[in-house]
Design a protein around this motif. Structure first.
Motif: not given
Lengths: 110, 114
Positions: A59-85
């Protein structure tokens, strides 16, 4: 501890903007997951990305994973008030053993 | 919500008293977990169970014990509650999906030790 760290600790954006939060972890993993927690409630599973995957969408979520850097990112696109959490990453170096980060508190302003 | 309930939902108790929290699931999941959630620490694993009478310690198990005599129930006991155990306690199960195990959480128990 394998506990991850989310960055930033808190994020405030306007409705319609994109929100990006990051997770760093310490050891090799099988999978990384993201969870959402609304105030006063239990955590809700959002998305799982396996260690051999680099990007995943839901859906509006995109997750990336970089195992060499041991890191991940979560992107929420076109955010809504209901995404507050609060949003947490969780890793499992061993099946069925999960370690959670400290969370990012997201506020979406209408 | 994967059929997970917790009881009680709120409890206030005095230092030194024993406290038992109950987690109940209706879907025959093998793995069950107890976490505590505190500001600045995220969720920390207390104990988990991988079957009836099979349990193991998590990263913050001191002062806590667990029991699982039936698949559906996982009990967390504070033998002698301390103020440092004031927290929100979450029960969870794990389920295999999408190539990995995902967790599903109960609604939480807010415990205050005075």
């Amino acid at each position: 501890s394998q506990q991850g760290e989310e960055d930033p600790q808190a994020l405030s954006i306007q409705e319609g903007e994109n929100a990006t939060m990051n997770c760093s972890y310490k050891t090799s993993i099988n999978n990384l997951q993201w969870y959402r927690q609304n105030s006063g409630r239990g955590l809700v599973h959002l998305i799982l990305i396996r260690s051999n995957e680099r990007e995943k969408h839901s859906g509006r979520l995109r997750v990336t994973l970089d195992t060499s850097k041991k890191s991940s990112s979560l992107l929420i696109t076109a955010s809504r008030a209901a995404d507050t959490a609060s949003y947490f990453c969780a890793t499992d170096a061993f099946p069925n053993q999960f370690y959670f980060g400290t969370g990012t508190s997201l506020t979406v302003i209408p | 919500d994967a059929g997970i309930t917790q009881s009680p939902r709120h409890k206030v108790t005095e230092t030194g008293t024993p406290v038992t929290l109950r987690c109940h699931q209706t879907e025959n999941h093998r793995y069950m977990y107890w976490y505590r959630q505190d500001p600045g620490h995220g969720l920390r694993l207390i104990h988990y169970s991988y079957g009836v009478k099979d349990t193991d310690k998590g990263e913050v198990s001191d002062g806590y014990s667990v029991s699982r005599s039936k698949t559906e129930d996982f009990l967390l006991t504070l033998e002698s509650a301390t103020s440092s155990q004031t927290s929100v306690y979450f029960c969870a199960i794990s389920e295999s999906r999408g190539g990995g195990y995902e967790q599903y959480f109960g609604p939480g128990t807010r415990l205050t030790v005075t």
